[in-house]
Motif scaffolding. Structure first.
Motif, PDB file in Angstrom:
ATOM      1  N   THR A 206      27.682  -8.190 -25.366  1.00 34.08           N
ATOM      2  CA  THR A 206      27.550  -9.622 -25.143  1.00 34.08           C
ATOM      3  C   THR A 206      28.481 -10.373 -26.090  1.00 34.08           C
ATOM      4  O   THR A 206      28.518 -10.067 -27.293  1.00 34.08           O
ATOM      5  N   ARG A 207      29.199 -11.305 -25.571  1.00 30.79           N
ATOM      6  CA  ARG A 207      30.012 -12.180 -26.415  1.00 30.79           C
ATOM      7  C   ARG A 207      29.176 -13.396 -26.818  1.00 30.79           C
ATOM      8  O   ARG A 207      28.447 -13.942 -25.996  1.00 30.79           O
ATOM      9  N   TRP A 208      29.277 -13.778 -28.095  1.00 32.98           N
ATOM     10  CA  TRP A 208      28.620 -15.016 -28.489  1.00 32.98           C
ATOM     11  C   TRP A 208      29.633 -15.936 -29.171  1.00 32.98           C
ATOM     12  O   TRP A 208      30.739 -15.517 -29.486  1.00 32.98           O
ATOM     13  N   ARG A 209      29.282 -17.192 -29.355  1.00 31.48           N
ATOM     14  CA  ARG A 209      30.196 -18.186 -29.887  1.00 31.48           C
ATOM     15  C   ARG A 209      29.695 -18.693 -31.228  1.00 31.48           C
ATOM     16  O   ARG A 209      28.518 -19.025 -31.374  1.00 31.48           O
ATOM     17  N   TYR A 640      34.748 -15.977 -31.286  1.00 31.19           N
ATOM     18  CA  TYR A 640      34.025 -15.144 -30.322  1.00 31.19           C
ATOM     19  C   TYR A 640      33.743 -13.750 -30.871  1.00 31.19           C
ATOM     20  O   TYR A 640      34.491 -12.800 -30.619  1.00 31.19           O
ATOM     21  N   GLU A 661      26.546 -20.824 -13.906  1.00 32.39           N
ATOM     22  CA  GLU A 661      27.110 -19.679 -14.609  1.00 32.39           C
ATOM     23  C   GLU A 661      26.869 -18.393 -13.838  1.00 32.39           C
ATOM     24  O   GLU A 661      27.755 -17.533 -13.721  1.00 32.39           O
ATOM     25  N   HIS A 666      29.144 -15.390 -14.670  1.00 35.33           N
ATOM     26  CA  HIS A 666      29.088 -15.432 -16.120  1.00 35.33           C
ATOM     27  C   HIS A 666      27.679 -15.811 -16.560  1.00 35.33           C
ATOM     28  O   HIS A 666      27.123 -16.807 -16.094  1.00 35.33           O
ATOM     29  N   GLU A 669      25.913 -18.722 -22.195  1.00 38.02           N
ATOM     30  CA  GLU A 669      26.535 -18.296 -23.441  1.00 38.02           C
ATOM     31  C   GLU A 669      25.556 -18.394 -24.601  1.00 38.02           C
ATOM     32  O   GLU A 669      24.752 -19.331 -24.690  1.00 38.02           O
TER      33      GLU A 669
END
Length: 738
Positions: A206-209, A640, A661, A666, A669
């Motif tokens: 998982t990408r997080w910001r 990221y 999303e 996607h 987020e």
């Protein structure tokens, strides 16, 4: 059963004999190579007699190493870790001299310097032989790990979680961005991690910001303590106290941790049977090693010996680490010379102490932290959070996509593989979660591209004299500070926070860099200086900064219409009207507008917040300090990081059907470090059962809350001052229970 015991005993005896024979041969070889080391009488001996002497010496040294060495290390645990590491060679050499003295007829002799060399080689060979034999015998390896775990549990008086719920290891790969991880997996750099995402995946990626402040101080504080409120950057000036806060300074880290606990009313992610290894903050754990927020205090709970006994109890560990340390210094020196010879650009200085700082991050810190995590797993601890800073340190100076950084990722992958193997032999099941705190964005430094520092530009805009000699901004890498404070502890020197923490003098602006984010403050103006005040005092300053090609946008406070973001060409956008991808935030990515708005509310936001330009085509930013791989602001991969979690845990972000999303393919987020904290808490609840409320009285008294009686279900903390929302108490009111 009796037959099985005899077989087991026979294998153990055979391994001892093989190690003894190999050690004896090693001793014979060293006696033939080293002129000041002998195993014969002055008149000479037969080959048989010399071999017997070697056997005597190898056996005596092996027994002393097995019986006496752990006692010596335990007696010296009051000695700081780096000093103990240096003493290893002296102590090991002393044991060899004693072993030679025990040989009948005095046939063994060596001067002290040679004894140190011989002992180091003997320890390394014996350890390598034992390991090789154990690898071929899974039962032996499992028994060895079980004995270590049982020994640790007996010493601590704990049950080690035998038969209990799963434990969780959170392993932070500092600075490894989501895209960097994907590239490493695709290129075969990290095969152990890649196996988790193979044909039959066991983990999800998982990408997080991050927040605007994309750096370890803000991210790890939010992840471990649930709040990074009022952390605008890596370093910032606080007008009310007149001091500069620097995230990787012990006093600053301790204060930030105190503020977070006070704000959330919670001790942290690791308050229940937790361990914190190599982090800036404790997370409320009792077991600590290389934790910066407690480095300014010295007590039984935070001395350097914490977490080191299991590592140094085997002298071969210290020998291997010191040899690897020296090899890493040589490797960095060679790589730096080759980069200079090739004329690589961008490039920053890699001389001075940097090779040793890199070796500290990539070898010493890695080895000790991994060993401490192994010890935690064998002891059956409930939750472990560890940070490996190796990649981040190398990427700052070599670049996030460089071959140097890829080699570090490969070594970190081997550490992950080792922990996976240890988990198979731990007294409880472990779920290993990999995550990062931020990424890095490449690019030429601001000074390297434009020939002046941001401080020079600010002074010029204020009409102040500019020094002919550019003043370089010291790197803010975590490993640099950790290494410096480790050395201070080793020498029993008081911990000082450096010149950056001295109060500002006069009316000169304070300019502080945090990667490609910079903060400008005027210390003689109380409170946050407004745009109108700056225009009246220094009319050329804001236009000079906003129109510079290396600066993307500025954030300042306006008296009439609130805070505004300024860009080139006279662009002005009120903070309330900011939109992602538009105006000065074009290319900065989703969530940039909210991140700027949130920082604008912080009590200690700077008078002028400066973010460098970002090129979406190349992904490049321009750091205001000496780094060609940087993080700290907005722009590119630095914002990221990743979260790699087992599928048995719930998804970090739930799938919402029919959402825009979801229809676009996607998921929603995961935004901000505080959101990651809530996810990790949820996972601990899933593994460890219901939560117990935290006593705020203990927090107010400055202590870390302890475990209370576990209720039948989640119960809100009655004393929590924050209101519930829709009947749900605030997340910080919970703590995981076993």
């Amino acid at each position: 059963m009796l037959r099985g015991r005899w077989r087991t005993t026979g294998r153990a005896v055979l391994r001892v004999i093989i190690v003894w024979l190999v050690s004896s041969l090693t001793l014979l070889a060293l006696a033939g190579i080293l002129p000041d080391f002998q195993l014969q009488s002055d008149d000479g001996d037969t080959i048989t007699r010399t071999a017997v002497t070697a056997g005597w010496g190898a056996g005596a040294f092996g027994l002393l190493s097995a019986l006496v060495w752990p006692l010596l290390v335990r007696a010296l645990l009051l000695v700081p870790a780096l000093v103990l590491g240096a003493l290893v060679f002296f102590l090991n050499g002393s044991l060899l001299l004693i072993a030679l003295w025990l040989i009948p007829d005095g046939r063994g002799a060596a001067n002290p310097e040679t004894a140190v060399v011989v002992a180091a080689v003997m320890s390394a060979v014996a350890s390598a032989t034992s390991t090789a034999l154990a690898v071929g015998d899974d039962d032996a390896y499992r028994r060895r790990l079980s004995r270590l775990a049982d020994r640790r549990r007996r010493r601590s008086g704990e049950d080690g979680g035998m038969g209990g719920p799963p434990g969780t290891v959170f392993l932070q790969l500092d600075g490894v961005g989501h895209q960097v991880l994907l590239d490493a997996l695709a290129n075969g750099v990290m095969p152990n991690v890649a196996a988790w995402l193979g044909d039959t995946p066991t983990h999800r990626l998982t990408r997080w910001r991050t927040d605007w402040s994309s750096q370890t101080g803000a991210s790890q504080l939010g992840i471990l303590h649930g709040s990074n409120h009022d952390v605008p950057a890596f370093r910032w000036y606080e007008k009310d106290s007149g001091r500069t806060m620097v995230s990787n300074r012990p006093a600053s880290a301790a204060e930030l941790q105190r503020r977070a606990i006070e704000r959330t009313g919670d001790g942290g992610l690791l308050t229940l049977d937790g361990a914190s290894r190599g982090n800036l903050f404790s997370g409320g754990a009792d077991e600590l090693a290389f934790v910066l927020s407690i480095a300014a205090r010295r007590g039984r709970s935070n001395r350097s010996r914490a977490g080191y006994f299991a590592y140094f109890s085997d002298p071969a560990n210290a020998v291997r680490t010191v040899v690897s340390f020296a090899a890493e210094v040589a490797r960095e020196t060679g790589q730096s010379l080759r980069a200079r010879a090739r004329g690589d650009r961008p490039r920053v200085s890699r001389g001075g102490l940097y090779p040793f700082i890199r070796a500290f991050a990539t070898v010493l810190e890695r080895d000790v932290v991994v060993a401490a995590v192994i010890g935690d797993m064998l002891a059956g601890r409930t939750a472990v959070y560890a940070d490996l800073v190796a990649y981040d340190e190398v990427a700052h100076h070599s670049g996030p996509h460089s071959r140097d950084a890829q080699q570090v990722l490969a070594r970190l992958d081997r550490s992950v593989g080792l922990l996976v193997k240890v988990a198979d032999h731990a007294p409880r099941e472990y779920r290993i979660v990999l995550l990062s705190d931020h990424g890095q964005s490449p690019g030429e430094t601001f000074e390297g591209l434009y020939g002046l520092t941001l401080k020079d530009l600010v002074r010029a805009g204020c009409g102040l004299p500019v020094s002919r000699r550019a003043e370089r901004t010291r790197s803010g890498a975590e490993a640099r500070s950790a290494a410096r404070h480790a050395v201070r502890h080793a020498l029993h020197r008081p911990v000082r926070d450096g010149a950056e923490d001295k109060p500002a003098q006069g009316s000169d602006p304070v300019v502080l860099a945090s990667g490609n984010l910079a903060l400008i403050s005027f210390p003689d103006v109380p409170g946050r200086m407004s745009r109108e005040q700056m225009d009246a005092r220094h009319p050329a300053l804001l236009p000079t900064l906003a129109d510079h090609p290396g600066i993307g946008f500025l954030l300042v406070r306006g008296e009439a219409h609130g805070s505004v973001v300024l860009g080139r060409g006279g662009v002005e956008v009120p903070v309330a009207e900011l939109r992602d991808g538009e105006g000065p935030l074009a290319g900065m990515g989703a969530g940039a507008a909210d991140a700027v708005r949130r920082t604008d509310t912080f009590p200690h936001v700077a008078d002028i917040m400066v973010n460098s330009t970002f090129d979406p085509g190349t992904g490049r930013v321009h750091a205001f300090e000496e780094q060609i791989g940087s993080h700290g602001g907005l722009g590119g991969q630095q914002s990221y990081p990743f979260l790699l979690s087992p599928l048995v845990l719930s998804p970090p972000v739930p799938h919402i059907p029919h959402s825009p999303e979801a229809e676009a393919g996607h998921p929603a987020e995961l935004a901000g470090a505080e959101a990651v904290h809530r996810v990790l808490r949820r996972w601990l609840r899933e593994g460890s059962g219901p939560q117990v409320p935290v006593g705020l009285s203990a927090v107010a008294a400055g202590g870390v809350p302890r475990q209370a009686e576990a209720p039948a279900d989640d119960v809100p903390a009655a004393a929590d001052p924050r209101p519930a929302q829709d009947g749900v108490p605030p997340e910080g009111a919970w703590r995981q229970s076993g």
